[in-house]
Scaffold this motif. Structure first.
Motif, PDB file in Angstrom:
ATOM      1  N   VAL A 198      -4.790   6.079   3.832  1.00 47.69           N
ATOM      2  CA  VAL A 198      -3.551   6.877   4.081  1.00 47.69           C
ATOM      3  C   VAL A 198      -2.861   6.904   2.684  1.00 47.69           C
ATOM      4  CG1 VAL A 198      -1.196   6.723   5.339  1.00 47.69           C
ATOM      5  CG2 VAL A 198      -3.286   5.931   6.333  1.00 47.69           C
ATOM      6  N   PRO A 199      -2.508   8.330   2.290  1.00 44.65           N
ATOM      7  CA  PRO A 199      -1.974   8.115   0.828  1.00 44.65           C
ATOM      8  C   PRO A 199      -0.575   7.572   0.881  1.00 44.65           C
ATOM      9  CG  PRO A 199      -2.753  10.238   1.706  1.00 44.65           C
ATOM     10  CD  PRO A 199      -2.990   9.356   2.996  1.00 44.65           C
ATOM     11  N   GLY A 200      -0.148   6.684  -0.252  1.00 48.03           N
ATOM     12  CA  GLY A 200       1.131   6.426  -0.466  1.00 48.03           C
ATOM     13  C   GLY A 200       1.010   4.789   0.106  1.00 48.03           C
ATOM     14  N   THR A 201      -0.125   4.318   0.604  1.00 44.93           N
ATOM     15  CA  THR A 201      -0.146   2.985   1.229  1.00 44.93           C
ATOM     16  C   THR A 201      -0.454   1.950  -0.260  1.00 44.93           C
ATOM     17  OG1 THR A 201      -2.437   3.207   1.953  1.00 44.93           O
ATOM     18  CG2 THR A 201      -0.692   3.670   3.242  1.00 44.93           C
ATOM     19  N   GLU A 202      -0.332   0.642   0.060  1.00 43.85           N
ATOM     20  CA  GLU A 202      -0.931  -0.152  -0.905  1.00 43.85           C
ATOM     21  C   GLU A 202      -2.482  -0.247  -0.987  1.00 43.85           C
ATOM     22  OE1 GLU A 202      -0.145  -2.673   2.583  1.00 43.85           O
ATOM     23  OE2 GLU A 202       0.951  -1.060   1.817  1.00 43.85           O
TER      24      GLU A 202
END
Length: 320
Positions: A198-202
């Motif tokens: 998921v883009p933006g996740t760590e």
């Protein structure tokens, strides 16, 4: 309905005297009478008949008494549900198959008397985890902390908890399937598929940095039909691989003949940190931190190691 009135009613019913109820509650008899009168007005019924010897329940009072007791029990359950030490220790993990969930299971086995509630936040990312810890929605969270320490919310503590060695998972037709271990750079030129990034996740940040460090091609292109579908596809592919952690729990049929190959020289580490509110008094949290600290000291990943530049420094802060 005022619970003080309900509690007073139950006590007076059990003792048969307003004065004895007043003594037990450390209030005046007049205060007891007012509470009972207010309760009777709230329920619309006379609950006590006054006599020269004290009070006795009316038929309505006898009917109301078991419900009043249940109200008090429900109130106590509600308090215990949010009272540290009385409720379960709530810990957030990103996925039920990966190392933090396995570590929590081991903790549960070692501390069977500690109630544990393992959850995954609906908004499954570091920002949401920090907010959940800060508000007390969870007692702790396992996350890779990609933010500088001085940007974390006030009152939040973090510490390296699990240095998770990575492995490559692939099928028997893959050209690297016969290797006993691999240097990360040897994966260059092979497609590494991690569906569900998921883009933006760590974890998206981690895999981006990992790919950059060793010249790899890692993508999450296409729909994610679940881990079972991924394992099935790996079993027949001659060019597809994925990345898992050493302690991640994945099971597949023997006919798949999948291979888990450790990555070495250097060993890439996914750095799971524990996040908690510094002032959280839950005794189970202290026990969990002590358990994780001991487990870290009991195992040292094979050196040399690779971690992203943003990795939380390892200062042994789980018990600080």
């Amino acid at each position: 309905m005022d619970l003080d009135g309900v509690r007073t009613f139950v006590l007076a019913a059990e003792l048969g005297q307003f004065q004895e109820a007043a003594d037990e509650l450390a209030v005046t008899q007049q205060a007891v009478s007012k509470r009972v009168a207010a309760l009777e007005q709230a329920v619309g019924a006379v609950l006590f008949a006054r006599t020269t010897r004290g009070v006795r329940l009316t038929l309505d009072g006898q009917t109301f008494l078991p419900h009043a007791r249940e109200l008090l029990r429900a109130a106590e359950r509600a308090r215990n549900a949010v009272r540290p030490g009385s409720r379960a220790l709530r810990v957030d993990v990103t996925h039920r198959r990966i190392a933090p969930a396995v570590a929590l299971h081991d903790f549960h086995v070692a501390h069977p008397d500690q109630d544990l509630d393992v959850v995954t936040l609906a908004e499954n990312n570091l920002t949401a985890a920090l907010a959940a810890v800060r508000t007390g929605a969870v007692d702790a969270s396992f996350r890779a902390v990609t933010l500088p320490a001085d940007t974390l919310p006030a009152g939040i503590s973090t510490a390296r908890a699990i240095d998770h060695e990575l492995e490559v998972l692939l099928g028997p037709r893959h050209p690297l399937a016969r290797e006993q271990h691999l240097e990360p750079a040897r994966l260059a030129g092979h497609r590494i598929w991690i569906p569900g990034i998921v883009p933006g996740t760590e974890w998206a940040t981690f895999y981006h940095d990992f790919a950059d460090a060793f010249g790899l091609s890692i993508d999450g292109i296409g729909p994610h039909f679940g881990d079972e579908a991924l394992l099935d596809q790996l079993s027949t592919s001659a060019d597809l691989a994925t990345i898992v952690g050493r302690r991640d729990r994945y099971l597949w049929p023997a006919r798949y003949d999948l291979r888990r190959i450790p990555l070495r020289n250097p060993t890439p580490i996914y750095p799971h940190s524990l996040i908690w509110a510094t002032a959280n008094p839950h005794p189970g949290l202290a026990a969990l931190r002590a358990y994780l600290s001991a487990a870290r000291h009991a195992r040292t990943p094979a050196a040399p190691l690779w971690t992203p530049a943003w990795t939380t420094p390892d200062h042994g802060g789980l018990q600080s």
